[in-house]
Design a protein around this motif. Structure first.
Motif, PDB file in Angstrom:
ATOM      1  N   ALA A 173       0.798  -1.225   0.000  1.00  0.00           N
ATOM      2  CA  ALA A 173       0.000   0.000   0.000  1.00  0.00           C
ATOM      3  C   ALA A 173       0.831   1.276   0.000  1.00  0.00           C
ATOM      4  O   ALA A 173       0.309   2.343  -0.331  1.00  0.00           O
ATOM      5  CB  ALA A 173      -0.941   0.000   1.201  1.00  0.00           C
ATOM      6  N   VAL A 200     -15.414  -5.125   3.574  1.00  0.00           N
ATOM      7  CA  VAL A 200     -14.768  -3.916   3.067  1.00  0.00           C
ATOM      8  C   VAL A 200     -15.781  -2.790   3.121  1.00  0.00           C
ATOM      9  O   VAL A 200     -16.903  -2.937   2.640  1.00  0.00           O
ATOM     10  CB  VAL A 200     -14.267  -4.102   1.610  1.00  0.00           C
ATOM     11  CG1 VAL A 200     -13.595  -2.839   1.109  1.00  0.00           C
ATOM     12  CG2 VAL A 200     -13.331  -5.292   1.509  1.00  0.00           C
ATOM     13  N   PHE A 240     -16.132   1.278   2.199  1.00  0.00           N
ATOM     14  CA  PHE A 240     -15.510   2.363   1.453  1.00  0.00           C
ATOM     15  C   PHE A 240     -16.124   3.676   1.928  1.00  0.00           C
ATOM     16  O   PHE A 240     -17.300   3.926   1.717  1.00  0.00           O
ATOM     17  CB  PHE A 240     -15.755   2.149  -0.040  1.00  0.00           C
ATOM     18  CG  PHE A 240     -14.901   3.008  -0.907  1.00  0.00           C
ATOM     19  CD1 PHE A 240     -13.610   2.646  -1.215  1.00  0.00           C
ATOM     20  CD2 PHE A 240     -15.392   4.199  -1.419  1.00  0.00           C
ATOM     21  CE1 PHE A 240     -12.816   3.434  -2.021  1.00  0.00           C
ATOM     22  CE2 PHE A 240     -14.604   5.005  -2.226  1.00  0.00           C
ATOM     23  CZ  PHE A 240     -13.309   4.620  -2.524  1.00  0.00           C
ATOM     24  N   ILE A 249     -10.651   3.390   3.034  1.00  0.00           N
ATOM     25  CA  ILE A 249     -11.178   2.055   2.765  1.00  0.00           C
ATOM     26  C   ILE A 249     -10.800   1.246   3.989  1.00  0.00           C
ATOM     27  O   ILE A 249      -9.639   1.244   4.417  1.00  0.00           O
ATOM     28  CB  ILE A 249     -10.553   1.420   1.508  1.00  0.00           C
ATOM     29  CG1 ILE A 249     -10.766   2.302   0.288  1.00  0.00           C
ATOM     30  CG2 ILE A 249     -11.143   0.028   1.282  1.00  0.00           C
ATOM     31  CD1 ILE A 249      -9.985   1.834  -0.925  1.00  0.00           C
ATOM     32  N   PHE A 258     -10.815  -2.487   5.856  1.00  0.00           N
ATOM     33  CA  PHE A 258     -10.894  -3.940   5.691  1.00  0.00           C
ATOM     34  C   PHE A 258     -10.957  -4.561   7.073  1.00  0.00           C
ATOM     35  O   PHE A 258     -10.117  -4.271   7.918  1.00  0.00           O
ATOM     36  CB  PHE A 258      -9.650  -4.487   4.989  1.00  0.00           C
ATOM     37  CG  PHE A 258      -9.384  -3.872   3.656  1.00  0.00           C
ATOM     38  CD1 PHE A 258      -9.841  -4.468   2.500  1.00  0.00           C
ATOM     39  CD2 PHE A 258      -8.663  -2.690   3.557  1.00  0.00           C
ATOM     40  CE1 PHE A 258      -9.596  -3.900   1.268  1.00  0.00           C
ATOM     41  CE2 PHE A 258      -8.403  -2.115   2.329  1.00  0.00           C
ATOM     42  CZ  PHE A 258      -8.878  -2.721   1.178  1.00  0.00           C
ATOM     43  N   GLY A 279      -7.824   1.917  -3.794  1.00  0.00           N
ATOM     44  CA  GLY A 279      -8.864   0.959  -4.128  1.00  0.00           C
ATOM     45  C   GLY A 279      -8.845   0.376  -5.521  1.00  0.00           C
ATOM     46  O   GLY A 279      -9.730  -0.381  -5.873  1.00  0.00           O
ATOM     47  N   ARG A 280      -7.856   0.673  -6.292  1.00  0.00           N
ATOM     48  CA  ARG A 280      -7.841   0.186  -7.673  1.00  0.00           C
ATOM     49  C   ARG A 280      -7.751  -1.337  -7.779  1.00  0.00           C
ATOM     50  O   ARG A 280      -8.350  -1.937  -8.641  1.00  0.00           O
ATOM     51  CB  ARG A 280      -6.697   0.835  -8.437  1.00  0.00           C
ATOM     52  CG  ARG A 280      -6.876   2.329  -8.636  1.00  0.00           C
ATOM     53  CD  ARG A 280      -5.733   2.908  -9.443  1.00  0.00           C
ATOM     54  NE  ARG A 280      -4.447   2.729  -8.774  1.00  0.00           N
ATOM     55  CZ  ARG A 280      -3.916   3.592  -7.906  1.00  0.00           C
ATOM     56  NH1 ARG A 280      -4.571   4.681  -7.598  1.00  0.00           N
ATOM     57  NH2 ARG A 280      -2.755   3.363  -7.348  1.00  0.00           N
ATOM     58  N   ASP A 281      -6.997  -1.964  -6.905  1.00  0.00           N
ATOM     59  CA  ASP A 281      -6.778  -3.408  -6.999  1.00  0.00           C
ATOM     60  C   ASP A 281      -7.232  -4.128  -5.729  1.00  0.00           C
ATOM     61  O   ASP A 281      -6.499  -4.905  -5.131  1.00  0.00           O
ATOM     62  CB  ASP A 281      -5.298  -3.695  -7.272  1.00  0.00           C
ATOM     63  CG  ASP A 281      -4.838  -3.126  -8.593  1.00  0.00           C
ATOM     64  OD1 ASP A 281      -5.581  -3.261  -9.578  1.00  0.00           O
ATOM     65  OD2 ASP A 281      -3.740  -2.539  -8.644  1.00  0.00           O
ATOM     66  N   ILE A 282      -8.453  -3.901  -5.337  1.00  0.00           N
ATOM     67  CA  ILE A 282      -8.962  -4.355  -4.046  1.00  0.00           C
ATOM     68  C   ILE A 282      -8.965  -5.876  -3.902  1.00  0.00           C
ATOM     69  O   ILE A 282      -8.589  -6.395  -2.858  1.00  0.00           O
ATOM     70  CB  ILE A 282     -10.356  -3.740  -3.799  1.00  0.00           C
ATOM     71  CG1 ILE A 282     -10.434  -3.093  -2.445  1.00  0.00           C
ATOM     72  CG2 ILE A 282     -11.463  -4.722  -3.752  1.00  0.00           C
ATOM     73  CD1 ILE A 282      -9.998  -1.817  -2.235  1.00  0.00           C
ATOM     74  N   PHE A 337      -5.511  -7.218  -3.285  1.00  0.00           N
ATOM     75  CA  PHE A 337      -5.062  -6.826  -1.955  1.00  0.00           C
ATOM     76  C   PHE A 337      -5.686  -7.718  -0.882  1.00  0.00           C
ATOM     77  O   PHE A 337      -5.002  -8.208   0.011  1.00  0.00           O
ATOM     78  CB  PHE A 337      -5.397  -5.357  -1.696  1.00  0.00           C
ATOM     79  CG  PHE A 337      -4.967  -4.881  -0.333  1.00  0.00           C
ATOM     80  CD1 PHE A 337      -3.625  -4.606  -0.078  1.00  0.00           C
ATOM     81  CD2 PHE A 337      -5.886  -4.716   0.680  1.00  0.00           C
ATOM     82  CE1 PHE A 337      -3.221  -4.183   1.176  1.00  0.00           C
ATOM     83  CE2 PHE A 337      -5.499  -4.289   1.937  1.00  0.00           C
ATOM     84  CZ  PHE A 337      -4.151  -4.023   2.189  1.00  0.00           C
ATOM     85  N   ILE A 338      -6.987  -7.966  -0.955  1.00  0.00           N
ATOM     86  CA  ILE A 338      -7.668  -8.806   0.036  1.00  0.00           C
ATOM     87  C   ILE A 338      -7.091 -10.218   0.010  1.00  0.00           C
ATOM     88  O   ILE A 338      -6.790 -10.805   1.053  1.00  0.00           O
ATOM     89  CB  ILE A 338      -9.190  -8.825  -0.204  1.00  0.00           C
ATOM     90  CG1 ILE A 338      -9.782  -7.455   0.114  1.00  0.00           C
ATOM     91  CG2 ILE A 338      -9.866  -9.913   0.647  1.00  0.00           C
ATOM     92  CD1 ILE A 338     -11.232  -7.301  -0.309  1.00  0.00           C
TER      93      ILE A 338
END
Length: 139
Positions: free
Chosen positions: A17, A79, A81, A86, A88, A107-110, A113-114
């Motif tokens: 991040a 999640v 927003f 954001i 989690f 948040g582009r590649d959520i 990331f999760i």
């Protein structure tokens, strides 16, 4: 969460991040530990407010254990927003959880990331993700 596991998680979060990482908190039982808190974010949350937030997530964790009216498997992460973040919430059993916050721009590649966070929490800490999904086991 042992210090070594916490340090690995924070290093991972900083790598993933970067400047978007706001904070990471882990709770268990009646305790919580702030794993990482950016200075500007730390100033927003005095200890009594932080305790209220952790209590909120403990209750949310317990409500996630209730059976849903549909069978999609285990809920591993919620999640939220918000305008400024954001958030989690990774549940790791009945009384364990980790809350991670990022700037909204992250948040582009959520989904990636999760998934990566679940992998870190499952394989690099003494806790396990109960009923880990098949797609996580394959990583």
């Amino acid at each position: 969460m042992p210090e070594e596991s916490a340090a690995r998680l924070v290093n991972f979060l900083e790598e993933q991040a970067g400047e978007y990482l706001r904070g990471a908190i882990h709770y268990s039982g009646d305790e919580y530990v702030s794993l990482y808190m950016r200075d500007d974010i730390d100033a927003l949350y005095p200890p009594e407010k932080m305790q209220d937030l952790i209590e909120y997530y403990r209750q949310e964790n317990q409500s996630q254990a209730v059976e849903e009216p549909f069978d999609l498997g285990t809920n591993h992460c919620t999640v939220n927003f918000y305008d400024d973040a954001i958030l989690f919430h990774f549940t790791q059993g009945d009384e364990l959880g980790t809350v991670i916050t990022l700037e909204p721009e992250a948040g582009r590649d959520i989904v990636t990331f999760i998934t990566d966070c679940l992998e870190q929490l499952h394989y690099n800490s003494p806790q396990e993700i109960p009923r880990a999904p098949n797609w996580l086991e394959g990583n």
